[in-house]
Motif scaffolding. Sequence first.
Motif, PDB file in Angstrom:
ATOM      1  N   GLN A 162       0.832  -1.208   0.000  1.00 22.75           N
ATOM      2  CA  GLN A 162       0.000   0.000   0.000  1.00 22.75           C
ATOM      3  C   GLN A 162       0.868   1.260   0.000  1.00 22.75           C
ATOM      4  O   GLN A 162       0.604   2.201  -0.732  1.00 22.75           O
ATOM      5  CB  GLN A 162      -0.929  -0.020   1.218  1.00 22.75           C
ATOM      6  CG  GLN A 162      -1.858   1.150   1.312  1.00 22.75           C
ATOM      7  CD  GLN A 162      -2.878   1.193   0.201  1.00 22.75           C
ATOM      8  OE1 GLN A 162      -3.348   0.160  -0.267  1.00 22.75           O
ATOM      9  NE2 GLN A 162      -3.229   2.379  -0.242  1.00 22.75           N
ATOM     10  N   ALA A 163       1.896   1.263   0.825  1.00 25.81           N
ATOM     11  CA  ALA A 163       2.772   2.434   0.925  1.00 25.81           C
ATOM     12  C   ALA A 163       3.417   2.760  -0.420  1.00 25.81           C
ATOM     13  O   ALA A 163       3.454   3.921  -0.830  1.00 25.81           O
ATOM     14  CB  ALA A 163       3.840   2.204   1.991  1.00 25.81           C
ATOM     15  N   TYR A 164       3.921   1.733  -1.111  1.00 23.13           N
ATOM     16  CA  TYR A 164       4.589   1.979  -2.386  1.00 23.13           C
ATOM     17  C   TYR A 164       3.621   2.409  -3.484  1.00 23.13           C
ATOM     18  O   TYR A 164       4.037   3.017  -4.465  1.00 23.13           O
ATOM     19  CB  TYR A 164       5.404   0.762  -2.823  1.00 23.13           C
ATOM     20  CG  TYR A 164       6.736   0.693  -2.108  1.00 23.13           C
ATOM     21  CD1 TYR A 164       7.766   1.571  -2.431  1.00 23.13           C
ATOM     22  CD2 TYR A 164       6.964  -0.231  -1.095  1.00 23.13           C
ATOM     23  CE1 TYR A 164       8.983   1.541  -1.767  1.00 23.13           C
ATOM     24  CE2 TYR A 164       8.176  -0.281  -0.426  1.00 23.13           C
ATOM     25  CZ  TYR A 164       9.175   0.605  -0.775  1.00 23.13           C
ATOM     26  OH  TYR A 164      10.381   0.566  -0.112  1.00 23.13           O
ATOM     27  N   LEU A 165       2.332   2.125  -3.298  1.00 19.78           N
ATOM     28  CA  LEU A 165       1.332   2.616  -4.253  1.00 19.78           C
ATOM     29  C   LEU A 165       1.059   4.108  -4.077  1.00 19.78           C
ATOM     30  O   LEU A 165       0.647   4.775  -5.016  1.00 19.78           O
ATOM     31  CB  LEU A 165       0.011   1.860  -4.073  1.00 19.78           C
ATOM     32  CG  LEU A 165      -0.028   0.414  -4.548  1.00 19.78           C
ATOM     33  CD1 LEU A 165      -1.361  -0.226  -4.157  1.00 19.78           C
ATOM     34  CD2 LEU A 165       0.186   0.333  -6.053  1.00 19.78           C
ATOM     35  N   THR A 166       1.281   4.615  -2.874  1.00 20.97           N
ATOM     36  CA  THR A 166       0.878   5.984  -2.567  1.00 20.97           C
ATOM     37  C   THR A 166       2.024   6.981  -2.496  1.00 20.97           C
ATOM     38  O   THR A 166       1.785   8.181  -2.577  1.00 20.97           O
ATOM     39  CB  THR A 166       0.106   6.040  -1.243  1.00 20.97           C
ATOM     40  OG1 THR A 166       0.945   5.558  -0.188  1.00 20.97           O
ATOM     41  CG2 THR A 166      -1.160   5.197  -1.310  1.00 20.97           C
ATOM     42  N   GLN A 167       3.259   6.518  -2.322  1.00 26.66           N
ATOM     43  CA  GLN A 167       4.389   7.437  -2.209  1.00 26.66           C
ATOM     44  C   GLN A 167       5.689   6.716  -2.543  1.00 26.66           C
ATOM     45  O   GLN A 167       5.774   5.509  -2.427  1.00 26.66           O
ATOM     46  CB  GLN A 167       4.458   8.046  -0.800  1.00 26.66           C
ATOM     47  CG  GLN A 167       4.611   7.039   0.302  1.00 26.66           C
ATOM     48  CD  GLN A 167       4.391   7.625   1.697  1.00 26.66           C
ATOM     49  OE1 GLN A 167       3.777   8.665   1.853  1.00 26.66           O
ATOM     50  NE2 GLN A 167       4.886   6.946   2.712  1.00 26.66           N
ATOM     51  N   THR A 168       6.689   7.486  -2.968  1.00 23.03           N
ATOM     52  CA  THR A 168       7.993   6.911  -3.255  1.00 23.03           C
ATOM     53  C   THR A 168       8.844   6.943  -1.992  1.00 23.03           C
ATOM     54  O   THR A 168       8.627   7.762  -1.102  1.00 23.03           O
ATOM     55  CB  THR A 168       8.706   7.678  -4.380  1.00 23.03           C
ATOM     56  OG1 THR A 168       8.856   9.041  -3.964  1.00 23.03           O
ATOM     57  CG2 THR A 168       7.913   7.618  -5.670  1.00 23.03           C
ATOM     58  N   ALA A 169       9.815   6.059  -1.936  1.00 23.16           N
ATOM     59  CA  ALA A 169      10.701   6.003  -0.784  1.00 23.16           C
ATOM     60  C   ALA A 169      11.948   5.205  -1.138  1.00 23.16           C
ATOM     61  O   ALA A 169      11.963   4.438  -2.095  1.00 23.16           O
ATOM     62  CB  ALA A 169       9.985   5.356   0.404  1.00 23.16           C
ATOM     63  N   LYS A 170      12.995   5.408  -0.316  1.00 18.32           N
ATOM     64  CA  LYS A 170      14.252   4.663  -0.469  1.00 18.32           C
ATOM     65  C   LYS A 170      14.129   3.236   0.043  1.00 18.32           C
ATOM     66  O   LYS A 170      14.982   2.406  -0.223  1.00 18.32           O
ATOM     67  CB  LYS A 170      15.362   5.356   0.312  1.00 18.32           C
ATOM     68  CG  LYS A 170      15.829   6.653  -0.264  1.00 18.32           C
ATOM     69  CD  LYS A 170      16.981   7.191   0.566  1.00 18.32           C
ATOM     70  CE  LYS A 170      17.533   8.469   0.011  1.00 18.32           C
ATOM     71  NZ  LYS A 170      18.636   8.986   0.845  1.00 18.32           N
ATOM     72  N   GLY A 171      13.117   2.980   0.838  1.00 18.07           N
ATOM     73  CA  GLY A 171      12.927   1.672   1.448  1.00 18.07           C
ATOM     74  C   GLY A 171      11.938   1.818   2.587  1.00 18.07           C
ATOM     75  O   GLY A 171      11.174   2.783   2.639  1.00 18.07           O
ATOM     76  N   ALA A 172      11.980   0.878   3.489  1.00 19.49           N
ATOM     77  CA  ALA A 172      11.098   0.905   4.655  1.00 19.49           C
ATOM     78  C   ALA A 172      11.946   0.931   5.914  1.00 19.49           C
ATOM     79  O   ALA A 172      13.107   0.509   5.908  1.00 19.49           O
ATOM     80  CB  ALA A 172      10.180  -0.314   4.658  1.00 19.49           C
ATOM     81  N   SER A 173      11.343   1.416   6.997  1.00 17.54           N
ATOM     82  CA  SER A 173      12.050   1.450   8.266  1.00 17.54           C
ATOM     83  C   SER A 173      11.056   1.226   9.395  1.00 17.54           C
ATOM     84  O   SER A 173       9.840   1.335   9.207  1.00 17.54           O
ATOM     85  CB  SER A 173      12.771   2.788   8.457  1.00 17.54           C
ATOM     86  OG  SER A 173      11.857   3.862   8.498  1.00 17.54           O
ATOM     87  N   LEU A 174      11.592   0.915  10.554  1.00 17.74           N
ATOM     88  CA  LEU A 174      10.780   0.763  11.759  1.00 17.74           C
ATOM     89  C   LEU A 174      11.683   0.777  12.976  1.00 17.74           C
ATOM     90  O   LEU A 174      12.902   0.617  12.874  1.00 17.74           O
ATOM     91  CB  LEU A 174       9.943  -0.522  11.723  1.00 17.74           C
ATOM     92  CG  LEU A 174      10.640  -1.866  11.464  1.00 17.74           C
ATOM     93  CD1 LEU A 174      11.333  -2.415  12.700  1.00 17.74           C
ATOM     94  CD2 LEU A 174       9.627  -2.867  10.966  1.00 17.74           C
ATOM     95  N   PHE A 175      11.081   0.997  14.112  1.00 14.80           N
ATOM     96  CA  PHE A 175      11.751   0.856  15.404  1.00 14.80           C
ATOM     97  C   PHE A 175      11.207  -0.387  16.068  1.00 14.80           C
ATOM     98  O   PHE A 175      10.028  -0.701  15.938  1.00 14.80           O
ATOM     99  CB  PHE A 175      11.458   2.052  16.329  1.00 14.80           C
ATOM    100  CG  PHE A 175      12.037   3.357  15.882  1.00 14.80           C
ATOM    101  CD1 PHE A 175      13.412   3.564  15.876  1.00 14.80           C
ATOM    102  CD2 PHE A 175      11.213   4.392  15.489  1.00 14.80           C
ATOM    103  CE1 PHE A 175      13.939   4.788  15.487  1.00 14.80           C
ATOM    104  CE2 PHE A 175      11.724   5.618  15.103  1.00 14.80           C
ATOM    105  CZ  PHE A 175      13.102   5.810  15.102  1.00 14.80           C
ATOM    106  N   VAL A 176      12.058  -1.090  16.798  1.00 13.28           N
ATOM    107  CA  VAL A 176      11.610  -2.220  17.597  1.00 13.28           C
ATOM    108  C   VAL A 176      12.381  -2.192  18.907  1.00 13.28           C
ATOM    109  O   VAL A 176      13.592  -1.956  18.918  1.00 13.28           O
ATOM    110  CB  VAL A 176      11.790  -3.566  16.865  1.00 13.28           C
ATOM    111  CG1 VAL A 176      13.240  -3.838  16.512  1.00 13.28           C
ATOM    112  CG2 VAL A 176      11.197  -4.718  17.663  1.00 13.28           C
TER     113      VAL A 176
END
Length: 158
Positions: free
Chosen positions: A102-116
Amino acid sequence: MTLTAPTEQHYLQLKNWFSNHQAIYTWGGPNMAYPMSDDNFLKCLTAEHFNSFCLLNDEQQLVAFGQYYRRLEHHHLGRLAVNPKYRGQGLAKTLIKLLLEQAYLTQTAKGASLFVFKDNIVAYQCYQSLGFIETDYPEQPFPGNMQNCAYMVLPTKN
């Protein structure tokens, strides 16, 4: 499984997954408290920059929830949660894959990230299995209540 925009009912079901201050604060960040009014909970989760989604099973039951937004040129995943009744079934992986689609359908980005949080071994291993790699956070200090977290990224596949 269906990824869908949450209704107010979904948000309030999600709120019931947390039974103490530490659990909701760890999951939702420094603006979360326990107990918390429904209005304040909804306000925290529906801030304009968040893209929120529910994962529903075939019976239309809420089984997982997550958000994404842009952070440091990445699709940043946050507030990922699996309904306690359905944990251990691989739903976090399904949720993350669908959120990123879903994210890649709505916006461009270098990749994905998260905190854990570093002591959340199950989540850390889940993210690793999806290709996320722990890396140094590019800004200091860590934001909010994230000092005991690992920052993980999933580079784009070219």
